[in-house]
Design a protein around this motif. Structure first.
Motif, PDB file in Angstrom:
ATOM      1  N   ASP A 413       0.833  -1.205   0.000  1.00  0.00           N
ATOM      2  CA  ASP A 413       0.000   0.000   0.000  1.00  0.00           C
ATOM      3  C   ASP A 413       0.866   1.253   0.000  1.00  0.00           C
ATOM      4  N   GLU A 414       1.890   1.259   0.835  1.00  0.00           N
ATOM      5  CA  GLU A 414       2.776   2.422   0.884  1.00  0.00           C
ATOM      6  C   GLU A 414       3.567   2.553  -0.409  1.00  0.00           C
ATOM      7  N   MET A 415       4.008   1.436  -0.966  1.00  0.00           N
ATOM      8  CA  MET A 415       4.733   1.473  -2.238  1.00  0.00           C
ATOM      9  C   MET A 415       3.855   2.070  -3.324  1.00  0.00           C
ATOM     10  N   ALA A 416       2.575   1.732  -3.325  1.00  0.00           N
ATOM     11  CA  ALA A 416       1.649   2.276  -4.321  1.00  0.00           C
ATOM     12  C   ALA A 416       1.469   3.777  -4.141  1.00  0.00           C
ATOM     13  N   ARG A 417       1.396   4.232  -2.886  1.00  0.00           N
ATOM     14  CA  ARG A 417       1.237   5.671  -2.642  1.00  0.00           C
ATOM     15  C   ARG A 417       2.453   6.445  -3.136  1.00  0.00           C
ATOM     16  N   VAL A 418       3.636   5.904  -2.883  1.00  0.00           N
ATOM     17  CA  VAL A 418       4.865   6.578  -3.332  1.00  0.00           C
ATOM     18  C   VAL A 418       4.931   6.602  -4.856  1.00  0.00           C
ATOM     19  N   ALA A 419       4.580   5.492  -5.498  1.00  0.00           N
ATOM     20  CA  ALA A 419       4.682   5.395  -6.951  1.00  0.00           C
ATOM     21  C   ALA A 419       3.752   6.375  -7.659  1.00  0.00           C
ATOM     22  N   THR A 420       2.567   6.552  -7.132  1.00  0.00           N
ATOM     23  CA  THR A 420       1.553   7.327  -7.854  1.00  0.00           C
ATOM     24  C   THR A 420       1.582   8.826  -7.560  1.00  0.00           C
TER      25      THR A 420
END
Length: 594
Positions: A413-420
């Motif tokens: 979830d955190e990886m997705a927030r950083v990526a987007t």
């Protein structure tokens, strides 16, 4: 050329950490706090942002006596002894300094564009979200200023010490490959969110200065109208326009959570210049950072002054005040990510890793003493991962290949927030000069006077140091007069004469160490090599490298610049002499052999 690992061995004591979720929005119904013994933070009445719409009418002022309560409808006063533009760390510390120096009879206004009242540094509901706020590293310069004005203990309670670094070389991805280097400083840096330091200073005023005469005007902008009156002596003053502002939370900071505070980087302000009050003051301090409301007015009015001078006489006139703005020829952007350390990793270190080919650097500082880090991914603006809405799988793959020791600590979830999310830019280098004052009663300090990238931890520290130097100038100018306002004109000039050269030197030194390509080698790598060699051979003649010079507590930035220029001249002279001597010996040897 990318920034090498050893630059980061000394860099990044300031970090910008934002998170798009759970943005906060708090506004004061009156956008102002009057500090009296009855004005406890719990008495501040709050209401929704919609109630702060500015009307196109003049804001009435109040002439209430010293120490009185403003009540439910507080207003700016028509006259202040001192007005501070900006309620950041430097602005609030300046208010504390002035109140200590002149006592409760001295009327002080601190005007801040943001309507949000800073939260308490002990409010865990705000600070538990460790990745939402950018971090400051406060070193010996800032700590000395906080000690000077009695805020140090509160600061220590709200911050965490960094006692060294743990670095991974490019291609080294195992946990055990990380090399720990203990800090070798007389004063170790302490880390806390920038907004938390503001909260420390704000609530220090609330709790310790209940008898002071300080108006904290949140949601008000200051625009200088005139920097001096037509009168002289005691009738000389600065006139400013104080306008109402309202908070605009950015899309990244928007939220339906309804929580109570928006991080400073997640909001902007809209100020209605048609709704204003006029105030006069004996001392105007511009400490509003990148907004530079006072500095921009100084630049504009001094340009008008130059235009009125006969063109033939302009070369002989005083140089105009201006803000020198450098084009960023080595830009970097960043994305932030929170990291929770395993229990067997030290939680008081600066963690650093660099990918192969120097594509991306990860730098992380502790947000607390519980193993929570705020990490930055530094990259070029055109990097694929710098874009918004990057495929999270792409970012995960990069971490697996380059930073697996950290990737394992970041959930999907955190990886997705950083990526987007969008990448954010670092500030550009700029400084004001050739002086930091306009007339006899206006000056600028902090980021309004000198802005640097956050690689070396010098921005916030220099801003706090500015306040200490202003205090010294006021004391020296006052002499036997007991520090009354008659000393202000002399103190303003003293401060400018002493700090303007430092501001230029600070920005020039920092920028020279951030140049791209061959300039980076000539301005950064080569001086480090030369200083390492010559200081070891003759430490009494040659100073240590620039980073070690920054840690010295007995020297200012202009003196550092002069010392390194002298060192460089002697180094090249010795190298030239040695080369000439070796060539002479070689020629003589060839002649003998012939």
């Amino acid at each position: 050329m990318a920034i090498p690992r050893f630059l980061h061995a000394f860099a990044f004591t300031i970090y910008f950490c934002t998170k798009p979720s759970d943005a906060f929005s708090i506004v004061s119904s009156v956008a102002q706090e009057k500090i009296t013994c009855a004005a406890h933070p719990n008495n501040v009445h709050l209401r929704p942002l919609s109630s702060l719409r500015a009307s196109s009418v003049e804001i009435p002022t109040t002439n209430e006596p010293v120490g009185s309560s403003i009540g439910n409808d507080p207003k700016p006063r028509p006259q202040y002894d001192s007005i501070v533009c900006g309620a950041g760390p430097a602005g609030l510390l300046a208010a504390i300094m002035l109140s200590q120096k002149y006592g409760p009879s001295h009327r002080i206004a601190v005007c801040e564009r943001r309507p949000a009242i800073p939260p308490s540094p002990s409010d865990s509901t705000v600070w538990n979200d460790i990745a939402r706020f950018y971090l400051l590293g406060i070193g010996h310069r800032g700590q000395r200023a906080l000690k000077r004005f009695g805020v140090y203990d509160d600061f220590v309670d709200a911050s965490v010490a960094v006692n060294g670094r743990r670095d991974w070389q490019p291609g080294s991805t195992k946990v055990e490959d990380g090399r720990i280097t203990p800090a070798k400083k007389d004063v170790v840096s302490r880390i806390l969110p920038r907004d938390k330091l503001v909260g420390v200073l704000h609530h220090h005023i609330i709790e310790k200065y209940c008898d002071a005469n300080i108006d904290l005007l949140y949601g008000y902008q200051v625009d200088p109208i005139s920097f001096e009156s037509d009168q002289g002596g005691d009738e000389d003053f600065v006139t400013v326009q104080i306008s109402k502002c309202e908070e605009i939370v950015t899309e990244e900071g928007s939220s339906d959570a309804g929580i109570e505070y928006a991080a400073s980087q997640e909001s902007d302000q809209l100020c209605d210049v048609d709704s204003f009050a006029l105030s006069t003051t004996k001392l105007l301090i511009g400490a509003d950072g990148s907004a530079r409301t006072v500095a921009n007015a100084m630049e504009r009015m001094d340009a008008d002054r130059i235009l009125k001078i006969n063109p033939l006489l302009r070369p002989f006139a005083e140089k105009p005040f201006k803000v020198t703005r450098f084009v960023d020829d080595n830009p970097r952007v960043y994305k932030s990510v929170p990291i929770k350390l395993p229990s067997d990793w030290p939680c008081d270190l600066n963690y650093s890793a660099r990918s192969r080919e120097s594509r991306i650097t990860l730098e992380a500082l502790p947000s607390d003493d519980q193993g929570n880090l705020c990490a930055l991914l530094l990259m070029k603006p055109d990097d694929e991962l710098a874009k918004a809405n990057v495929d999270p799988a792409q970012l995960r793959t990069f971490f697996d290949e380059e930073f697996p020791q950290f990737g394992a600590l970041i959930d999907d979830d955190e990886m997705a927030r950083v990526a987007t999310k969008d990448a954010s830019a670092l500030p550009a280098f700029r400084y004001a000069g050739p002086r930091l004052n306009f007339g006899k009663r206006t000056l600028i300090l902090g980021d309004a006077a000198h802005t640097v990238k956050p690689y070396y931890g010098l921005g916030a520290n220099s801003a706090l140091e500015d306040v200490q130097m202003l205090s010294d100038a006021l004391d020296e100018a006052a002499g036997d007069k007991g520090g009354n306002n008659d000393a202000v004109p002399k103190a303003v000039k003293l401060f400018s004469d002493r700090r303007a050269p430092d501001s230029e030197a600070l920005v020039t030194i920092s920028r020279n160490m951030d140049r791209p390509g061959k300039l980076f080698f000539l301005n950064f790598i080569l001086p480090l090599i030369l200083d390492g060699i010559f200081h070891k051979i003759a430490p009494k003649i040659f100073g240590p490298n620039m980073f070690a010079m920054f840690q010295r507590q007995d020297i200012n930035f202009k003196q550092i610049q002069r010392k390194k220029r002298l060192d460089r001249t002697l180094q090249f002279a010795l190298i030239g002499s040695l080369s000439t001597g070796m060539a002479f010996v070689a020629n003589a040897g060839i002649s003998l052999l012939a």
